[in-house]
Design a protein around this motif. Structure first.
Motif, short mmCIF file in Angstrom:
data_model
loop_
_atom_site.label_atom_id
_atom_site.label_comp_id
_atom_site.label_asym_id
_atom_site.label_seq_id
_atom_site.Cartn_x
_atom_site.Cartn_y
_atom_site.Cartn_z
N SER A 299 46.60 33.41 35.46
CA SER A 299 46.27 33.21 34.04
C SER A 299 44.95 32.48 33.89
CB SER A 299 47.40 32.43 33.35
OG SER A 299 48.61 33.15 33.38
N ASN A 300 44.73 31.45 34.72
CA ASN A 300 43.47 30.73 34.65
C ASN A 300 42.29 31.62 35.07
OD1 ASN A 300 44.80 28.44 33.81
ND2 ASN A 300 44.97 27.58 35.89
N ALA A 301 42.53 32.44 36.08
CA ALA A 301 41.46 33.34 36.52
C ALA A 301 41.13 34.37 35.43
CB ALA A 301 41.87 34.05 37.81
N ARG A 302 42.16 34.86 34.76
CA ARG A 302 41.91 35.78 33.64
C ARG A 302 41.14 35.09 32.53
NH1 ARG A 302 47.26 39.48 32.31
NH2 ARG A 302 46.62 41.30 33.55
N LEU A 303 41.53 33.86 32.26
CA LEU A 303 40.83 33.11 31.21
C LEU A 303 39.37 32.91 31.58
CD1 LEU A 303 40.97 31.56 28.55
CD2 LEU A 303 41.68 29.54 29.84
N ARG A 304 39.12 32.56 32.84
CA ARG A 304 37.73 32.39 33.27
C ARG A 304 36.96 33.71 33.18
NH1 ARG A 304 40.17 29.18 37.36
NH2 ARG A 304 40.03 30.93 38.81
N ALA A 305 37.63 34.79 33.58
CA ALA A 305 36.96 36.09 33.50
C ALA A 305 36.64 36.45 32.06
CB ALA A 305 37.83 37.16 34.14
N ASN A 306 37.59 36.21 31.16
CA ASN A 306 37.34 36.49 29.74
C ASN A 306 36.21 35.62 29.19
OD1 ASN A 306 39.39 38.41 29.71
ND2 ASN A 306 40.94 36.95 29.02
N MET A 307 36.20 34.36 29.62
CA MET A 307 35.14 33.47 29.16
C MET A 307 33.79 33.91 29.71
SD MET A 307 36.96 29.71 29.45
CE MET A 307 35.42 28.92 29.00
N GLN A 308 33.77 34.34 30.95
CA GLN A 308 32.51 34.82 31.52
C GLN A 308 32.02 36.06 30.79
OE1 GLN A 308 33.36 35.34 35.67
NE2 GLN A 308 33.23 33.15 36.14
N ARG A 309 32.95 36.98 30.49
CA ARG A 309 32.54 38.17 29.74
C ARG A 309 32.07 37.80 28.34
NH1 ARG A 309 37.01 40.56 32.54
NH2 ARG A 309 38.43 39.97 30.84
N ALA A 310 32.77 36.82 27.72
CA ALA A 310 32.36 36.39 26.39
C ALA A 310 30.98 35.73 26.43
CB ALA A 310 33.40 35.42 25.80
N LEU A 311 30.74 34.94 27.50
CA LEU A 311 29.43 34.31 27.63
C LEU A 311 28.34 35.35 27.85
CD1 LEU A 311 30.32 31.19 29.82
CD2 LEU A 311 29.67 31.22 27.40
N VAL A 312 28.66 36.36 28.64
CA VAL A 312 27.67 37.43 28.86
C VAL A 312 27.37 38.14 27.54
CG1 VAL A 312 27.28 39.65 29.99
CG2 VAL A 312 28.24 37.73 31.28
N ARG A 313 28.44 38.46 26.77
CA ARG A 313 28.22 39.12 25.48
C ARG A 313 27.45 38.20 24.53
NH1 ARG A 313 33.67 40.83 26.21
NH2 ARG A 313 34.36 39.13 24.86
N LEU A 314 27.81 36.90 24.55
CA LEU A 314 27.11 35.96 23.68
C LEU A 314 25.64 35.87 24.04
CD1 LEU A 314 27.20 33.83 21.45
CD2 LEU A 314 27.87 32.15 23.19
#
Length: 475
Positions: free
Chosen positions: A188-203
Motif C-alpha cells: 500500500s505504501n509503495a502504491r501510494l509512493r508510485a501514485n505520488m510520483q506520477r502525480a508529481l510528474v503530472r504536476l
C-alpha cells in the motif's frame, strides 16, 4: 522455517522473520516491493515457492512476482486470473485466521478455472499433516482499514512446498499471517509512493505547460503591434489599468508607470463615456476617442474580453486597442467628397437637400398658403427688384401670410407652400447657399423629405474659382 512448538520459538527464526519484514519496507518502487515480498516468503518463512498476485484497477488479479523456481516464474509471470475465480478460492477450504488452506481432496475442482497455477501430482500423504503437492495455501493481503472482509483486498500470496514437508503449525501460520499483514502495508505504501510520483510528474508537466503558456502570453502581450491592457473588473477600482504594453504607451504618448494611475474612463473623450461603460459591461467592441499626453484625442477601436475564474467569477478585462485615426480621416474625406462638388468645393444638391430638409423639419410652425410657389420664382420676382445681393437672405415677399415672427423674436420668411427660410442672427458656413435650392412642398402640406426634387433650377449664376469665371450647368 523450522517447525517450532509454542511457547518455544528459536531466536534465529525470529531474527530471520524480522529481516525479511524490514526488507519489504525498504524497497522503493512498487515492483521492487512485490518482488521483495515473494523473496521474503522463500528466504524467511521456509517455503520453496511463492507468488504475489496483485489486484488490478479492473478488479482482476495478475501474477506480479514469483520466487523459488525460474521455470514456474517463466510460465506464470504476468498471467491474469478473474476476480470471481479468486473469490471462490478465498471462500472455500479451511480458514486459518485470515489464511485459507485448500486440501488436495477438495482442490481438484479448481483445476479448470482461469487462475494461473502450477500442477504437480504426488502420492497420498503418509501422515495427517504431511504436505501434498496439490495442497493450496493462500494469504490474502488487505489494505489499511482492517482485515478480512473489513479491509480492501489488494492481493494474495500463494505459497507451496514447505521445506519440512509438513503443513504449517500454529507458529508457522501466525508468522505467515503477520508477514502478510506487513506485506500489505508495504505494498500500500509503495502504491501510494508510485501514485505520488506520477502525480508529481503530472504536476511538473502541467507547471511547465503553464510556464510556457504564461511566457507565450507575455510575449504576445508585450510585443503585440496593437495596444493591449489588463484592467480591473468590479469593485471600487473598476477599469483601472493594471498592465499595458509598449504599443499602447506609444499610441497615447504616456509611460507605463503613469498609465497604471489611470482608468480608461479617465482617458476617454467626455462624449464617449457612455460608450465605454457599455462596452466594459458587455465585453464588446466600440470605437471611441482616447486622450493623448499632449491633450489631443485619437480614434481607437476598443475590444474587451472578460477573463473569468471558475471559482471567483469575472476577474479582469483584457482590452485590445487599435489605432483607427487614419481610417476615420479617410472616412471623413470620402463623406466630404460624396456631399460636395469636386470642382467648386461647395455642397452638392444632395447635401443641400439634406440640410434644407433638416432645417425645414425644425421650423417652429407653418404659415397657411394658397398655392405652392417656387423659391426661384420668388427670388426672381422680388429679390433682384428689392436690391438683394446674390447671397442675401430673403426678405418679405409682399404677399399676405409670407412673413411671421416666432415667439423667439427673429422674423421668419416662408414661401407660399408654408416652408420657412427664416432670417437668423447666426449664420452657418453654408447658409449663403441655401437659397440656391428650389423647394416645393407636397400637395397635402406634409414634409416627406423630398423637397427640391421638382421645379426649374435657378438662373445660371456667375461664379469664380481661383479668379476665373465658371458657369454652373444644369444637372
Amino acid at each position: 522455517m523450522e517447525t517450532d512448538s509454542e511457547p518455544y520459538v528459536r531466536l534465529a527464526t525470529l531474527r530471520k522473520l524480522h529481516e525479511v519484514m524490514a526488507d519489504i519496507h525498504t524497497a522503493r518502487s512498487l515492483a521492487d516491493t512485490l518482488q521483495t515480498v515473494a523473496d521474503g516468503v522463500v528466504n524467511g518463512l521456509g517455503y520453496e515457492l511463492a507468488a504475489v498476485n496483485l489486484v488490478r484497477p479492473d478488479g482482476h488479479l495478475v501474477v506480479a512476482a514469483l520466487a523459488g523456481d525460474a521455470t514456474v516464474e517463466a510460465m506464470m509471470a504476468g498471467r491474469v486470473g478473474s476476480r470471481s475465480a479468486w473469490n471462490r478460492r478465498l471462500n472455500m477450504g479451511e480458514a486459518w485466521g485470515d489464511l485459507r488452506f485448500i486440501s488436495h481432496t477438495e482442490g481438484w475442482v479448481l483445476d479448470g478455472d482461469d487462475v494461473p497455477q502450477w500442477r504437480a501430482d504426488g502420492p497420498e500423504p503418509r501422515f495427517e499433516d504431511e504436505w501434498h503437492p496439490a495442497d493450496r495455501l493462500f494469504a490474502p493481503l488487505y489494505g489499511p482499514g482492517g482485515s478480512g472482509s473489513s479491509g480492501e483486498l489488494i492481493g494474495v500470496i500463494s505459497v507451496d512446498r514447505p521445506r519440512n514437508g509438513r503443513r504449517p503449525g500454529a507458529w508457522g501460520r501466525e508468522a505467515l499471517q503477520m508477514y502478510a499483514f506487513q506485506a500489505a502495508t508495504a505494498i500500500s505504501n509503495a502504491r501510494l509512493r508510485a501514485n505520488m510520483q506520477r502525480a508529481l510528474v503530472r504536476l511538473e508537466r502541467d507547471q511547465q505547460a503553464l510556464r510556457a503558456s504564461e511566457e507565450s502570453f507575455r510575449q504576445a502581450f508585450e510585443y503585440a503591434p496593437s495596444g493591449m491592457a489588463i484592467a480591473e473588473m468590479g469593485g471600487d477600482q473598476h477599469g483601472r489599468i493594471l498592465r499595458c504594453n509598449d504599443a499602447l504607451c506609444r499610441l497615447l504618448g504616456r509611460p507605463a508607470a503613469s498609465m497604471r494611475r489611470y482608468s480608461f474612463s479617465d482617458l476617454v473623450h467626455p462624449e464617449d463615456i457612455s460608450t465605454l461603460l457599455r462596452t466594459s459591461a458587455e465585453g464588446g467592441r466600440a470605437e471611441l476617442r482616447l486622450g493623448r499626453r499632449d491633450g489631443t484625442y485619437v480614434w481607437v477601436s476598443l475590444r474587451n474580453s472578460v477573463v473569468a475564474d471558475a471559482a471567483d467569477g469575472p476577474r479582469f478585462l483584457l482590452t485590445h486597442v487599435e489605432d483607427i485615426e487614419e481610417r476615420k480621416r479617410r472616412e471623413l474625406q470620402l463623406a466630404h467628397r460624396a456631399s460636395h462638388d469636386a470642382l467648386t468645393g461647395l455642397p452638392n444638391s444632395a447635401e443641400l437637400r439634406s440640410r434644407l430638409s433638416a432645417r425645414l423639419c425644425q421650423r417652429p410652425y407653418a404659415a397657411a398658403a394658397d398655392a405652392a410657389e417656387s423659391v426661384d420664382a420668388a427670388h426672381g420676382q422680388y429679390g433682384e427688384s428689392a436690391g438683394f445681393g446674390e447671397h442675401a437672405a430673403f426678405g418679405v415677399f409682399g404677399q399676405a401670410g409670407l412673413t411671421d415672427t416666432p415667439p423667439g423674436g427673429h422674423p421668419a420668411v416662408y414661401d407660399t407652400g408654408g416652408h420657412g427660410f427664416g432670417s437668423h442672427s447666426a449664420r452657418g458656413p453654408y447658409d449663403g447657399f441655401d437659397h440656391h435650392v428650389h423647394t416645393v412642398a407636397p400637395a397635402d402640406g406634409t414634409d416627406d423629405g423630398t423637397k427640391g426634387a421638382r421645379g426649374p433650377l435657378l438662373r445660371p449664376r456667375r461664379l469664380q474659382v481661383d479668379q476665373r469665371p465658371v458657369r454652373a450647368q444644369r444637372r
